[in-house]
Design a protein around this motif. Structure first.
Motif, PDB file in Angstrom:
ATOM      1  N   MET A  35     -15.483  -0.162  -2.504  1.00 50.65           N
ATOM      2  CA  MET A  35     -14.247  -0.314  -3.289  1.00 50.65           C
ATOM      3  C   MET A  35     -14.513  -1.092  -4.579  1.00 50.65           C
ATOM      4  O   MET A  35     -13.893  -0.838  -5.609  1.00 50.65           O
ATOM      5  CB  MET A  35     -13.164  -0.996  -2.452  1.00 50.65           C
ATOM      6  N   THR A  39      -4.141   6.010  -5.652  1.00 49.98           N
ATOM      7  CA  THR A  39      -4.967   6.146  -4.454  1.00 49.98           C
ATOM      8  C   THR A  39      -5.741   4.862  -4.155  1.00 49.98           C
ATOM      9  O   THR A  39      -5.829   4.422  -3.005  1.00 49.98           O
ATOM     10  CB  THR A  39      -5.947   7.329  -4.601  1.00 49.98           C
ATOM     11  N   THR A  47      -3.274  -1.027   1.986  1.00 50.84           N
ATOM     12  CA  THR A  47      -3.014  -0.611   3.370  1.00 50.84           C
ATOM     13  C   THR A  47      -4.181  -1.002   4.269  1.00 50.84           C
ATOM     14  O   THR A  47      -3.985  -1.534   5.369  1.00 50.84           O
ATOM     15  CB  THR A  47      -2.766   0.909   3.439  1.00 50.84           C
ATOM     16  N   SER A  48      -5.406  -0.790   3.793  1.00 54.52           N
ATOM     17  CA  SER A  48      -6.578  -1.132   4.601  1.00 54.52           C
ATOM     18  C   SER A  48      -6.661  -2.625   4.877  1.00 54.52           C
ATOM     19  O   SER A  48      -6.867  -3.042   6.026  1.00 54.52           O
ATOM     20  CB  SER A  48      -7.858  -0.659   3.905  1.00 54.52           C
ATOM     21  N   TRP A  76       1.092   4.146  -2.891  1.00 48.71           N
ATOM     22  CA  TRP A  76       1.000   5.576  -2.599  1.00 48.71           C
ATOM     23  C   TRP A  76       2.116   6.326  -3.322  1.00 48.71           C
ATOM     24  O   TRP A  76       1.888   7.375  -3.911  1.00 48.71           O
ATOM     25  CB  TRP A  76       1.082   5.788  -1.087  1.00 48.71           C
ATOM     26  N   THR A  84      -5.096   2.698  -0.813  1.00 49.68           N
ATOM     27  CA  THR A  84      -6.197   2.537   0.139  1.00 49.68           C
ATOM     28  C   THR A  84      -6.525   1.061   0.347  1.00 49.68           C
ATOM     29  O   THR A  84      -6.698   0.597   1.485  1.00 49.68           O
ATOM     30  CB  THR A  84      -7.450   3.277  -0.363  1.00 49.68           C
ATOM     31  N   GLY A 104       0.817  -1.211   0.000  1.00 47.43           N
ATOM     32  CA  GLY A 104       0.000   0.000   0.000  1.00 47.43           C
ATOM     33  C   GLY A 104       0.848   1.258   0.000  1.00 47.43           C
ATOM     34  O   GLY A 104       0.546   2.230  -0.706  1.00 47.43           O
TER      35      GLY A 104
END
Length: 197
Positions: free
Chosen positions: A125, A75, A82-83, A70, A79, A66
């Motif tokens: 998403m 994006t 990382t999430s 970045w 997102t 993630g």
């Protein structure tokens, strides 16, 4: 281009020569998802193998992917990876903290709420993947279904729903593994070896 003092300013664009982090994220997610859902489907107990995968490959590897997304100004990828990396770390914490005496065990209702929120996040998403390839669309669609099934299983206490979710999650995980390995092979061979749709 000139600045306020009238002197010229040169703009420099940097060439991105960094590797594609998506395969790492997809494989970290996919392999850990398959293993956890083999447990959900009833093939083996939840033990240190799944917890270790959740911390290191599902968790840390996806967070790293993630961060790399970045850096690439992606994006969606930043997102998502990382999430979901942090999802795995929180899931392990939910399981381990009570055993360490650091928190009360999570109730079935609270676990259902946790899983429902991840399903809701994933469903939104999924809408983003409609601008991406079919493989990514399939992964996010099956993942949203997985979260909602697991939430329903916890909310109702129906073990059959959790077993069905396990099999559905195995499919989701293998789809992510395919998508990750396809990107590696396609890049290595400089042609479409494994289509992503």
């Amino acid at each position: 281009m000139s600045n306020e003092s009238g002197s010229s300013v040169t703009q420099v664009k940097s060439l991105d020569i960094t590797a594609n982090p998506a395969p790492l994220g997809l494989l970290g997610f996919g392999m850990t998802t398959v293993l956890l859902n083999l447990h959900n489907a009833g093939f083996f107990a939840l033990g240190s193998m799944i917890l270790a995968m959740g911390i290191f490959y599902g968790g840390l590897a996806q967070v790293i992917a993630g961060i790399e997304e970045w850096k690439k100004n992606n994006t969606f990828g930043a997102t998502a990876f990382t999430s979901y990396g942090l999802f795995w770390l929180t899931l392990v914490a939910l399981l381990v903290l009570p055993k360490m005496g650091l928190a009360d065990a999570t109730s079935k209702g609270a676990m259902a709420a946790y899983l429902f929120m991840w399903g809701l996040f994933t469903a939104v998403m999924f809408i983003g993947t409609l601008r991406a390839n079919r493989a990514l669309q399939f992964i996010f669609a099956t993942l949203a279904i997985l979260f909602f099934l697991l939430a329903l299983g916890d909310a109702t206490g129906n073990a059959t729903i959790t077993i069905v979710a396990g099999y559905e999650g195995i499919i989701c995980g293998f789809a992510a593994i395919y998508a990750g390995l396809a990107q590696v092979l396609n890049e290595m061979y400089k042609k479409t070896v494994a289509p992503l749709g």
